[in-house]
Design an enzyme around this catalytic site. Sequence first.
Site, PDB file in Angstrom:
ATOM      1  CG  ASP A 144      -6.794  -2.618  -4.294  1.00 36.13           C
ATOM      2  OD1 ASP A 144      -7.607  -1.696  -3.830  1.00 36.13           O
ATOM      3  OD2 ASP A 144      -5.654  -2.747  -3.849  1.00 36.13           O
TER       4      ASP A 144
ATOM      5  CB  SER B 164      -1.083  -0.003   1.146  1.00 35.54           C
ATOM      6  OG  SER B 164      -1.765   0.732   1.066  1.00 35.54           O
TER       7      SER B 164
ATOM      8  CG  HIS C  61      -5.744  -1.425  -0.740  1.00 33.07           C
ATOM      9  ND1 HIS C  61      -4.789  -1.276  -1.345  1.00 33.07           N
ATOM     10  CD2 HIS C  61      -5.324  -0.741   0.546  1.00 33.07           C
ATOM     11  CE1 HIS C  61      -3.813  -0.802  -1.069  1.00 33.07           C
ATOM     12  NE2 HIS C  61      -4.164  -0.546   0.411  1.00 33.07           N
TER      13      HIS C  61
END
Lengths: 371, 371
Positions: free
Chosen positions: A317, A149, A350
């Site tokens: 995601d 991330s 995600h």
Amino acid sequence: MPELIPPATRFVPLPDGFAMRRGGALYGARVAYEAFGRPNAARDNVILLMPGLSPSAHAASNPDDPSPGWWEAMLGPGKPIDTDRWHVVCVNALGSCRGSTGPPSVDPRSGEPYRLGFPELSMEDIADAAAFTVRALGFERLACVVGASMGGMGALSLLARHTGLARGLVNISSAVHSLPFSIGIRSLQREAIRSDPHWNQGRYDEGEYPGRGMLTARKLGMLSYRSPQEWDRRFGRSLLGGDQGAEKEPFGMEFAVESYLEHHARRFVNAFDPNSYLYLSRCMDRFDLGDSCGGSADEALARLRPEKALVMGVRTDILFPLRQQRQIAEGLASGGAGVRFLPLDSQEGHDSFLIDTARFGLPVAKFLSNL
Amino acid sequence: MPELIPPATRFVPLPDGFAMRRGGALYGARVAYEAFGRPNAARDNVILLMPGLSPSAHAASNPDDPSPGWWEAMLGPGKPIDTDRWHVVCVNALGSCRGSTGPPSVDPRSGEPYRLGFPELSMEDIADAAAFTVRALGFERLACVVGASMGGMGALSLLARHTGLARGLVNISSAVHSLPFSIGIRSLQREAIRSDPHWNQGRYDEGEYPGRGMLTARKLGMLSYRSPQEWDRRFGRSLLGGDQGAEKEPFGMEFAVESYLEHHARRFVNAFDPNSYLYLSRCMDRFDLGDSCGGSADEALARLRPEKALVMGVRTDILFPLRQQRQIAEGLASGGAGVRFLPLDSQEGHDSFLIDTARFGLPVAKFLSNL
């Protein structure tokens, strides 16, 4: 807020005058980290781990802090990132509130917290602070940098600015820059905090705290971190029942998904500093690997040249869509890196790398064992 | 708020004691509508049009109001819904603020606006009020009911509760019930309004108005109404420049997408009543065609039995995902209706039917010409 700093946290002081990319410099600043496993004699078994926006450096339990870390299933003896072999340094991002210097830290010039007086923050600053930290610990070359991330953005920036510092790269659910949907989501999260009267241009305290804004921001985050498919499976159209009956106040919670968001977001409200959140959130919007390197993102990726890279992403995601990880893999490969691109069918969007560790563990273990 | 009611609006009074599904009844209530084209002698050329959450009954320009309507490209002489052939009645939903009775209307018992004293609102009430309206206008059987988004939910409910009222159905970007992702988004929109101190449990006025909450709610709506693909194409990572330079206030707008959301949302803030918004939003969460009919949604769909149906949806819709339109088409077909299911590649997400009328127009025209 010292209570936000896990007990096993260690610190590396940054040099006075640490220059920030968008202007200003830090004095008396530090980077928080935790270490796992031991360096070998050749000091060539070191992995730098760069977390996402909110986690601390406490990635896993260790002798100094037996509480589970944010990547407990992935990191430890015999685990995919095997601390019997690897010495792992997990850093807390500069600008965060979990030990590294950030907006809630005391500005030595005034003796008061920086708050909005903290300099503007860039991903490049986070990368530079992380690079300084591992070098200060005596590691001139890393076996691998692992970032997920926001941490994946930081890892790309680190490789771009510190050529050759890392031999390998594991990049998970990340991107060379933020796309407008994710900028829009984060802009609304910041708006929720900024429009809470208790935010007060960053001058809140425990008594007058922008908890309402933080709550809304976190809920919106959760909706974007997970996937619609996961919500369908977990909650469907279940209503609150029994002790958890629908709220009596007008338009209060009725559905299980609302209650889930509420209860999980409540745990976050006082566990992260609102100003740090604003700084890191904006920093993610602004990051652009291409701009940072003076060209296109694809050109920048081609110049990173890790020896080997593993790039992973998840089809569900919505915040860092899979095409962004494909771009990273293709760009790295065009520069000659040995790249494995692995798209996964995890359902948790995600956040899958935090949850679906069964799917992430084996490829990471295999990549590291061949490094 | 009379300024929210378009000038060509006409009204049908509802019978006193109009019963609401979740309890309570309305007195002195009315439904607002606009009419386009003329009924033929057999009165068999009538189409009922049910809009989404926010539009008024002014779907297109007409002699009494030449301003463009919300479906201007789709409705009019020679257009896909051809008013040279069809007599179209577009109703404003019960509970709205655009002419039909809703929370901002005056409660005849008190002489004051209902505000939160308005009875709880269900999709079935909206459907019943629409059915009463067309019958009051002298139409016992409709050639077709056309509903998009919330209006598509209303159209399904109308067919379920008023068997045989409509021969045909055009159902666009709709669903038999809301899924948890869309419930979560709407819950956050309501939270933004409810947590604005000026909302004041619904007792705002023009001077103390929850504009901040409405702004955030609308921005979140816009992010969910469109698609990430469209944002990429339109805005990419463009920054605000020139006269529109980045805001000076901390964490103010910097990116074009933020400015777009801000400027479009601002137009909505004072153009829709916050309490109406809360009522209609919750009503969408609660709607469940299966529950409403005492069985599963698929069983309910099989019993609707329009003669012919056209079900359309868009692959980029994140709020009413395409699988929900497929469910409608399959359920209707299993009951014996002649169904055409048409998934479209429009890039504008849930709002595509308002924008990509080039793609929607022809199939709708063809369906109606064969009705």
